[in-house]
Design an enzyme around this catalytic site. Structure first.
Site, short mmCIF file in Angstrom:
data_model
loop_
_atom_site.label_atom_id
_atom_site.label_comp_id
_atom_site.label_asym_id
_atom_site.label_seq_id
_atom_site.Cartn_x
_atom_site.Cartn_y
_atom_site.Cartn_z
N PRO A 88 44.27 32.16 45.62
CA PRO A 88 42.90 32.32 46.13
C PRO A 88 42.86 32.54 47.65
CG PRO A 88 43.18 30.18 45.03
CD PRO A 88 44.50 30.87 44.98
N GLU A 115 47.81 23.78 42.11
CA GLU A 115 48.10 22.73 43.10
C GLU A 115 48.75 23.29 44.35
OE1 GLU A 115 48.88 22.60 39.91
OE2 GLU A 115 48.15 20.73 39.05
N ARG A 153 46.49 51.66 35.23
CA ARG A 153 45.59 52.77 34.89
C ARG A 153 45.54 53.84 35.98
NH1 ARG A 153 41.07 51.96 32.49
NH2 ARG A 153 39.75 53.24 33.80
N ASP A 168 36.07 56.96 37.62
CA ASP A 168 35.75 55.54 37.45
C ASP A 168 34.82 55.05 38.54
OD1 ASP A 168 37.16 55.06 35.22
OD2 ASP A 168 38.81 53.98 36.19
#
Ligand code: J9T
Length: 247
Positions: A88, A115, A153, A168
């Site tokens: 993150p 953790e 992709r 896309d």
């Protein structure tokens, strides 16, 4: 392209990487994907890969030794392979990052645990840290699946011309226009008549305007960096001034 994934939970990849477009790309030899169990690189009989944090605190921390040795074995010392930690705390994964990764011959993805990972892994082993969004996961595995899907992709030959990635959403910098299929009227809700008109120029224009409206409403931040023609910009200004009825 070759993608190696280092994880404590190889089973989490069995389904997601063996279906649909990724599986087809693997069968056609457009991408090779290898999933490695980090425990195989531990030195003790129990396959210990984590330990208590120095300084105390909750949770366990992934030890550096298995990660360093796994990466060294998998890359064979090739320093050109990007070593990517899913965390993150990484840079945000966006279309542009997917494109950048798709330009490499190889990738090595490391799935961290919630953790934490010993800081020396970040400092001296990893070359890139990627986050798929502002939320925490139990482990980096779902994030690795997201990265693999978005990158594969984009590889040449993976999508046919009909499903081309060029059209896309996000490749253009805008959100997609609305799609419809049969029937013409479903439960009283009709398909916009322009799509049945057969007028291809008008259809293309309507779609572009829908994509612009949708992006303005939902993701105005994207409009700042999107590639807009002077006609697009005029349309956006007219919608902003309220001189066009809402769609
Ligand atoms: C443990 O990894 C995570 O929680 C993670 C990884 C990548 N992106 C996130 N948003 C979370």
């Amino acid at each position: 392209m070759r993608i190696d994934i280092l994880t404590l939970f190889p089973g989490m990849f069995q389904g997601p990487l063996s279906e649909s477009i990724i599986q087809r790309a693997r069968e056609r030899g457009l991408v090779e994907i290898y999933v490695h169990n980090l425990r195989d690189f531990a030195h003790d009989r129990h396959g210990t890969v984590d330990d208590y944090p120095y300084g105390g605190g909750a949770g366990m921390v992934l030890r550096p030794q298995p990660l360093f040795e796994a990466v060294e074995t998998i890359t064979g010392g090739d320093s050109s392979v990007p070593i990517i930690l899913l965390t993150p705390q990484g840079r945000l994964f966006r279309h542009q990052v997917a494109q950048e990764l798709a330009g490499h011959d190889r990738l090595l993805l490391i799935c961290g645990r919630y953790e934490g990972v010993d800081e020396r892994v970040r400092e001296h082993l990893v070359t890139d840290e990627i986050s798929i969004g502002d939320y925490v996961l139990s482990g980096g595995e779902p994030a690795a699946v997201v990265v693999v899907d978005a990158v594969v992709r984009l590889l040449p030959g993976v999508l046919g011309s009909k499903e081309s990635a060029v059209e896309d959403s996000h490749a253009s910098g805008l959100l997609e226009y609305p799609h419809y299929t049969r029937p013409r009227v479903f439960r009283g809700w009709p398909v916009p008549p322009v799509l049945l008109s057969g007028n291809h120029a008008q259809i293309a224009r309507w779609r572009r305007e829908q994509a612009l409206r949708r992006t303005m409403e939902r993701r105005p931040d994207l409009l700042e960096t999107a590639n807009l023609s002077s006609e697009d910009k005029k349309f956006v200004e007219r919608v902003k001034r309220g001189s066009l009825p809402s769609a």
